[in-house]
Motif scaffolding. Structure first.
Motif, PDB file in Angstrom:
ATOM      1  N   GLN A  21       0.829  -1.203   0.000  1.00 26.27           N
ATOM      2  CA  GLN A  21       0.000   0.000   0.000  1.00 26.27           C
ATOM      3  C   GLN A  21       0.863   1.252   0.000  1.00 26.27           C
ATOM      4  O   GLN A  21       2.034   1.235   0.388  1.00 26.27           O
ATOM      5  CB  GLN A  21      -0.919   0.026   1.219  1.00 26.27           C
ATOM      6  CG  GLN A  21      -1.983  -1.056   1.214  1.00 26.27           C
ATOM      7  CD  GLN A  21      -2.990  -0.869   2.340  1.00 26.27           C
ATOM      8  OE1 GLN A  21      -3.033   0.161   3.003  1.00 26.27           O
ATOM      9  NE2 GLN A  21      -3.819  -1.879   2.554  1.00 26.27           N
ATOM     10  N   ALA A  25      -1.466   5.758   3.282  1.00 24.29           N
ATOM     11  CA  ALA A  25      -2.559   4.878   3.693  1.00 24.29           C
ATOM     12  C   ALA A  25      -2.084   3.869   4.734  1.00 24.29           C
ATOM     13  O   ALA A  25      -2.776   3.598   5.722  1.00 24.29           O
ATOM     14  CB  ALA A  25      -3.134   4.150   2.480  1.00 24.29           C
ATOM     15  N   LYS A  29      -3.110   3.479   8.921  1.00 25.69           N
ATOM     16  CA  LYS A  29      -3.656   2.279   9.569  1.00 25.69           C
ATOM     17  C   LYS A  29      -2.738   1.771  10.675  1.00 25.69           C
ATOM     18  O   LYS A  29      -3.205   1.297  11.714  1.00 25.69           O
ATOM     19  CB  LYS A  29      -3.889   1.199   8.526  1.00 25.69           C
ATOM     20  CG  LYS A  29      -4.988   1.571   7.528  1.00 25.69           C
ATOM     21  CD  LYS A  29      -5.048   0.614   6.363  1.00 25.69           C
ATOM     22  CE  LYS A  29      -6.118   1.052   5.357  1.00 25.69           C
ATOM     23  NZ  LYS A  29      -6.119   0.214   4.139  1.00 25.69           N
ATOM     24  N   ARG A  35      -5.598   9.640   7.285  1.00 24.12           N
ATOM     25  CA  ARG A  35      -4.651   9.627   6.162  1.00 24.12           C
ATOM     26  C   ARG A  35      -4.006  11.000   5.982  1.00 24.12           C
ATOM     27  O   ARG A  35      -2.831  11.103   5.644  1.00 24.12           O
ATOM     28  CB  ARG A  35      -5.380   9.198   4.887  1.00 24.12           C
ATOM     29  CG  ARG A  35      -4.448   8.917   3.715  1.00 24.12           C
ATOM     30  CD  ARG A  35      -5.152   8.096   2.665  1.00 24.12           C
ATOM     31  NE  ARG A  35      -4.330   7.863   1.496  1.00 24.12           N
ATOM     32  CZ  ARG A  35      -4.622   6.988   0.543  1.00 24.12           C
ATOM     33  NH1 ARG A  35      -5.718   6.264   0.648  1.00 24.12           N
ATOM     34  NH2 ARG A  35      -3.824   6.837  -0.488  1.00 24.12           N
ATOM     35  N   GLY A 256     -12.452  -3.186   8.495  1.00 22.32           N
ATOM     36  CA  GLY A 256     -11.683  -1.949   8.398  1.00 22.32           C
ATOM     37  C   GLY A 256     -10.563  -1.840   9.405  1.00 22.32           C
ATOM     38  O   GLY A 256      -9.996  -0.753   9.577  1.00 22.32           O
ATOM     39  N   SER A 268     -11.960  -1.980   1.559  1.00 20.28           N
ATOM     40  CA  SER A 268     -11.866  -1.201   0.326  1.00 20.28           C
ATOM     41  C   SER A 268     -13.172  -1.252  -0.451  1.00 20.28           C
ATOM     42  O   SER A 268     -13.640  -0.242  -0.992  1.00 20.28           O
ATOM     43  CB  SER A 268     -10.707  -1.720  -0.525  1.00 20.28           C
ATOM     44  OG  SER A 268     -10.622  -1.024  -1.748  1.00 20.28           O
ATOM     45  N   ASP A 273     -11.965   3.524   5.630  1.00 27.36           N
ATOM     46  CA  ASP A 273     -10.547   3.700   5.914  1.00 27.36           C
ATOM     47  C   ASP A 273     -10.282   3.716   7.415  1.00 27.36           C
ATOM     48  O   ASP A 273      -9.265   4.227   7.885  1.00 27.36           O
ATOM     49  CB  ASP A 273     -10.000   4.972   5.262  1.00 27.36           C
ATOM     50  CG  ASP A 273     -10.706   6.233   5.737  1.00 27.36           C
ATOM     51  OD1 ASP A 273     -11.560   6.131   6.644  1.00 27.36           O
ATOM     52  OD2 ASP A 273     -10.401   7.318   5.210  1.00 27.36           O
ATOM     53  N   ARG A 274     -11.197   3.126   8.195  1.00 26.44           N
ATOM     54  CA  ARG A 274     -10.998   2.963   9.646  1.00 26.44           C
ATOM     55  C   ARG A 274     -11.891   1.824  10.108  1.00 26.44           C
ATOM     56  O   ARG A 274     -12.739   1.323   9.356  1.00 26.44           O
ATOM     57  CB  ARG A 274     -11.343   4.261  10.384  1.00 26.44           C
ATOM     58  CG  ARG A 274     -12.730   4.825  10.078  1.00 26.44           C
ATOM     59  CD  ARG A 274     -13.640   4.823  11.258  1.00 26.44           C
ATOM     60  NE  ARG A 274     -14.837   5.637  11.103  1.00 26.44           N
ATOM     61  CZ  ARG A 274     -15.716   5.845  12.076  1.00 26.44           C
ATOM     62  NH1 ARG A 274     -15.550   5.286  13.253  1.00 26.44           N
ATOM     63  NH2 ARG A 274     -16.795   6.582  11.866  1.00 26.44           N
TER      64      ARG A 274
END
Length: 317
Positions: A21, A25, A29, A35, A256, A268, A273-274
């Motif tokens: 990735q 990003a 994580k 982000r 996530g 995705s 994104d969490r």
């Protein structure tokens, strides 16, 4: 503000879930930050690989060990006034304030986190918290992970701080979460009672350990969905990352949440994104009047959209 600083390093192996990735990003994580905040750290040269700065679009490899530079002011962590419109004040009086915290806002200033904090947002709005506790944690009686949204109560008076802290210690506060977990739990409801400790391998993670602190999580399935289940979760204890660690241990990590084993392809596909985790209900006695209070919070847009998509759309991941 004192500009002198102590710089320390944190070395992080790259988890399998973020291999390949983009760095912004992946770092987001790995550290549990937004982000945008990860990109700011990368642009400031605070993320290194073999001594060289990592760019936002660089891809992380399985063999990488990432060095994160942690900068802490000599004068201590400071509360910086910074408003975030998405943070809602649900209730307040002279003694307490109840908020609905969005993802991306940290519960209190912490080392290595450069984004907005709950005390900083309230400071920007002229809301003064109790002066009890460390400077950066004044008024804080509970915490939510930066990537977790939902209800928090904070103390404005010294008496309220003392009473609320004891109520949390005595487990007299009702904390209810909704979580989207991968797979279908069996049984559909139950209790996970396993101690949690900081990982000895990765200092940003927590793990199940016989030497850890007692941790009790109750769960109940609300709705079965393709590839996942919507759960209601109640906590008896409030350990860091407790729900995330317990559900991962139960082999049903939160959608996530690749840090604890979730499939990034599913996240995705859902546009997440969490971690899908929201503090939906909070109940307690008012620390001064003794009145029974209960508050509820609706799902934020990103969690609602992900849930709706899972309900309505058939997809491959």
């Amino acid at each position: 503000m004192n500009l002198e600083a102590d710089v320390q390093s944190k070395f992080l192996p790259v988890p399998d879930a973020v291999v390949g990735q983009r760095a912004d990003a992946a770092i987001s994580k790995m550290l549990g930050i937004s982000r945008t905040q990860a990109a700011e750290m990368l642009e400031a040269g605070e993320v290194l690989r073999q001594g060289a700065s990592v760019g936002k679009s660089d891809r992380l490899q399985a063999t990488d060990v990432i060095e994160v530079l942690l900068v802490e002011k000599v004068s201590g962590l400071e509360v910086v006034a910074q408003d975030v419109g998405e943070l809602k004040v649900i209730f307040q009086d002279d003694h307490i304030v109840v908020i609905d915290k969005p993802s991306g806002v940290v519960s209190h200033p912490s080392q290595g986190f450069v984004g907005p904090s709950v005390p900083g947002v309230l400071l920007a709005r002229g809301i003064q918290l109790s002066t009890s506790g460390a400077q950066e944690r004044q008024g804080i009686v509970q915490r939510l992970d930066v990537g977790t949204s939902g209800l928090m109560v904070l103390a404005k008076s010294e008496r309220a701080y003392s009473v609320l802290k004891q109520a949390f210690r005595d487990r007299n506060v009702q904390k209810t979460y909704h979580a989207l977990a991968q797979g279908h739990p069996e049984p559909l409801q139950g209790t996970i009672d396993t101690p949690i400790a900081r990982s000895t391998k990765h200092d940003y993670k927590f793990t199940i350990s016989p030497d850890g602190k007692p941790s009790v999580t109750h769960y109940k399935t609300i709705e079965m969905l393709p590839a996942a289940a919507l759960l209601e979760i109640g906590l008896e204890t409030g350990r860091t990352h407790q729900i995330r660690v317990h559900m991962s241990h139960f082999r049903h990590p939160l959608v996530g949440d690749p840090l604890y084993g979730a499939d990034p392809k599913l996240a995705s596909a859902l546009g997440l994104d969490r971690q899908w985790l929201h503090a939906v209900k909070l109940g307690f006695q008012h620390p001064i009047s003794g009145a029974e209070l209960e508050f509820e919070s609706e799902y934020p847009t990103d969690l609602k959209l992900a849930l709706d998509r899972l309900r309505e759309v058939t997809f491959r991941f």
